[in-house]
Design a protein around this motif. Structure first.
Motif, PDB file in Angstrom:
ATOM      1  N   ASP A  52       0.948  -1.361  -0.055  1.00 20.38           N
ATOM      2  CA  ASP A  52      -0.265  -0.373   0.197  1.00 20.38           C
ATOM      3  C   ASP A  52       0.561   1.216   0.184  1.00 20.38           C
ATOM      4  OD1 ASP A  52      -2.158  -1.067   0.023  1.00 20.38           O
ATOM      5  OD2 ASP A  52      -2.777  -1.252   1.932  1.00 20.38           O
ATOM      6  N   ASN A  53       1.933   1.103   0.539  1.00 18.74           N
ATOM      7  CA  ASN A  53       2.862   2.642   0.597  1.00 18.74           C
ATOM      8  C   ASN A  53       3.644   2.004  -0.263  1.00 18.74           C
ATOM      9  OD1 ASN A  53       4.465   0.228   1.137  1.00 18.74           O
ATOM     10  ND2 ASN A  53       6.062   2.243   2.868  1.00 18.74           N
ATOM     11  N   SER A  54       4.125   1.228  -0.902  1.00 15.64           N
ATOM     12  CA  SER A  54       5.308   1.878  -2.321  1.00 15.64           C
ATOM     13  C   SER A  54       4.085   2.808  -3.735  1.00 15.64           C
ATOM     14  CB  SER A  54       5.354   0.511  -3.202  1.00 15.64           C
ATOM     15  OG  SER A  54       5.585   0.081  -2.876  1.00 15.64           O
ATOM     16  N   GLY A  55       5.408   3.929  -3.462  1.00 13.51           N
ATOM     17  CA  GLY A  55       4.379   5.167  -4.587  1.00 13.51           C
ATOM     18  C   GLY A  55       4.706   5.958  -3.763  1.00 13.51           C
ATOM     19  N   ILE A  56       3.739   6.214  -2.066  1.00 13.45           N
ATOM     20  CA  ILE A  56       3.964   6.865  -1.374  1.00 13.45           C
ATOM     21  C   ILE A  56       4.033   8.900  -1.918  1.00 13.45           C
ATOM     22  CG2 ILE A  56       4.773   7.128   0.478  1.00 13.45           C
ATOM     23  CD1 ILE A  56       1.811   7.256   1.930  1.00 13.45           C
ATOM     24  N   ASN A  57       5.763   8.775  -2.024  1.00 13.98           N
ATOM     25  CA  ASN A  57       6.346   9.587  -2.134  1.00 13.98           C
ATOM     26  C   ASN A  57       6.158  10.634  -3.627  1.00 13.98           C
ATOM     27  OD1 ASN A  57       7.726   7.223  -3.785  1.00 13.98           O
ATOM     28  ND2 ASN A  57       9.188   8.338  -4.710  1.00 13.98           N
ATOM     29  N   LEU A  58       4.961  10.211  -4.381  1.00 10.32           N
ATOM     30  CA  LEU A  58       4.771  10.203  -5.829  1.00 10.32           C
ATOM     31  C   LEU A  58       2.762  11.438  -5.123  1.00 10.32           C
ATOM     32  CD1 LEU A  58       6.410   8.197  -8.770  1.00 10.32           C
ATOM     33  CD2 LEU A  58       7.402  10.387  -7.684  1.00 10.32           C
ATOM     34  N   GLY A  59       2.515  10.593  -4.687  1.00 10.31           N
ATOM     35  CA  GLY A  59       1.489  11.223  -4.047  1.00 10.31           C
ATOM     36  C   GLY A  59       0.589  10.395  -4.257  1.00 10.31           C
ATOM     37  N   ASP A  60      -0.784  10.356  -4.558  1.00 13.35           N
ATOM     38  CA  ASP A  60      -2.072   8.923  -4.633  1.00 13.35           C
ATOM     39  C   ASP A  60      -1.621   8.476  -5.895  1.00 13.35           C
ATOM     40  OD1 ASP A  60      -4.406   8.259  -3.950  1.00 13.35           O
ATOM     41  OD2 ASP A  60      -5.339   9.871  -4.475  1.00 13.35           O
ATOM     42  N   ARG A  61      -2.015   7.130  -5.748  1.00 10.20           N
ATOM     43  CA  ARG A  61      -2.154   6.550  -6.941  1.00 10.20           C
ATOM     44  C   ARG A  61      -2.776   4.948  -6.320  1.00 10.20           C
ATOM     45  NH1 ARG A  61      -0.468   6.490  -2.271  1.00 10.20           N
ATOM     46  NH2 ARG A  61       0.805   4.784  -0.998  1.00 10.20           N
ATOM     47  N   LEU A  62      -2.885   3.826  -7.319  1.00  6.32           N
ATOM     48  CA  LEU A  62      -4.250   2.699  -6.688  1.00  6.32           C
ATOM     49  C   LEU A  62      -3.833   1.620  -6.833  1.00  6.32           C
ATOM     50  CD1 LEU A  62      -6.701   3.634  -9.253  1.00  6.32           C
ATOM     51  CD2 LEU A  62      -6.973   4.833  -7.204  1.00  6.32           C
ATOM     52  N   CYS A  63      -2.969   1.315  -5.354  1.00  8.44           N
ATOM     53  CA  CYS A  63      -2.426   0.528  -5.106  1.00  8.44           C
ATOM     54  C   CYS A  63      -3.047  -0.988  -5.283  1.00  8.44           C
ATOM     55  CB  CYS A  63      -2.185   0.467  -3.574  1.00  8.44           C
ATOM     56  SG  CYS A  63      -2.914   0.319  -2.456  1.00  8.44           S
ATOM     57  N   MET A  64      -2.612  -1.874  -5.610  1.00  7.49           N
ATOM     58  CA  MET A  64      -3.220  -3.441  -5.704  1.00  7.49           C
ATOM     59  C   MET A  64      -3.998  -3.577  -4.592  1.00  7.49           C
ATOM     60  SD  MET A  64      -3.333  -5.674  -7.820  1.00  7.49           S
ATOM     61  CE  MET A  64      -3.854  -8.004  -8.521  1.00  7.49           C
TER      62      MET A  64
END
Length: 362
Positions: A117-129
């Motif tokens: 869930d926290n992967s990519g949080i550095n870039l902002g919102d995203r739809l994790c798996m």
């Protein structure tokens, strides 16, 4: 009683008409895609995130020469697979699709998304798996009424193809991100175990939601992408960052074991593994490609909004069919077509396991 029988017959006939209409010339009735920026075709457009591709020069070779949210110059891997499966149009994004159109399938992929869930949080919102799976649940809730009942929906969904291409951001924008994330303190083996435990739960959930034919892509050689080469030192004369590729290889090895385990334990499950390393290194590459580690577009630099992605309205090379990478992260259309072709119909026995997508959907 007669009226009830006629009504049931009419509903059944309508359901069959819808299914036959949808599956004309297609190898499967529907195609669902889960993943990250390698598959995203617009789901990130409305999100507050740095991981966006809704501006030129992205889409320069897409029909209409417009940026759609795809992180490439033209078609991505999911688009190419849809063509091989004989769909008349690309699978639409979840963010912009409602009603009967969703019966052909949806693309849930999201740039910067990861297994964790926290992967990519550095870039902002995203739809994790996990969020993509929630969106799929919402889709299924709409499919049942469209086909008459849940039983019809279950039969329909069992016949569809599901492709999952995710995991790169768990390394690029988590384990190897700068500054380091909490996960960076783990050994590569321990981090791979964490990913596999989470991914196992997610793939089991996908099965419980009706999937039976599932192609799962391994993580590619991300130690060879231009941005990682720029950020990390290369040793021993290697053209790539070997430590990153070794860590990814540990995950992929565990993923193969997971796929085999799912096929053994889940009734009627047909999971298959797409070996990105074999596709990248085994056999001839895309014809005419000469630039293997340089971006085709002018990329954003350190200190810009999204380092490594194309500079908005920046320059772009003219010989795009000679490049593997469009920006510092993402492949060109010619590279995507090549990867999709090998996933669909394996060139080497090592490309897929146990079968390629062509055999999976038969």
């Amino acid at each position: 009683m007669a009226a009830t029988t006629i009504t049931k017959w009419m509903i059944l006939s309508l359901n069959m008409f819808i299914i036959l209409t949808l599956t004309h010339a297609q190898q499967v009735p529907c195609f669902f895609i889960f993943g990250d920026s390698q598959s995203d075709n617009g789901n990130n457009n409305p999100l507050i995130t740095k991981a966006k591709a809704d501006y030129p020069p992205y889409g320069v070779d897409f029909p209409g020469a417009i940026p759609t949210g795809r992180f490439t110059n033209g078609k991505n891997i999911a688009d190419c697979l849809a063509e091989f499966l004989e769909f008349p149009h690309p699978i639409p994004p979840f963010a912009a699709t409602k009603g009967p159109a969703l019966l052909k399938g949806l693309n849930y992929a999201s740039g910067a998304a990861g297994i964790l869930d926290n992967s990519g949080i550095n870039l902002g919102d995203r739809l994790c798996m996990n969020r993509q799976l929630e969106n799929h649940k919402a889709t299924i809730a709409q499919i049942a009424p469209l086909l008459g009942n849940q039983t019809s929906a279950d039969v329909y969904l069992n016949q569809c193809l599901y492709v999952v291409n995710i995991g790169s951001n768990d390394y690029i924008n988590n384990y190897y991100q700068q500054p380091p994330s909490p996960s960076s303190s783990l050994t590569p083996d321990a981090f791979a175990d964490e990913l596999i435990a989470t991914f196992s739960t997610q793939l089991n959930s996908l099965y419980e939601l009706g999937s039976r034919k599932v192609a799962v892509f391994g993580v590619g050689l991300i130690g060879c992408i231009p941005q990682e080469i720029l950020l990390y030192p290369i040793t021993n004369g290697s053209p790539c960052v070997d430590d990153i590729n070794i860590a990814v290889g540990i995950f992929n090895g565990k993923l193969v074991s997971l796929i085999n385990d799912l096929n053994t334990k889940l009734p009627n499950a047909q999971f298959t593994y797409i070996n990105m390393t074999s596709i990248a290194l085994g056999g001839p590459g895309p014809a005419g490609v000469t630039e293997v580690n340089a971006p085709c577009c002018e990329v954003q630099k350190a200190g810009d909004s999204a380092p490594g992605q194309c500079l908005p309205n920046g320059s772009v090379c003219e010989n795009r069919d000679e490049y593997i990478f469009f920006d510092n992260f993402h492949p060109t259309e010619i590279s995507n077509t090549f990867t999709a072709s090998r996933a669909y119909r394996a060139f080497l026995l090592t490309d897929t396991s146990p079968v390629d997508i062509d055999h999976l959907v038969r």
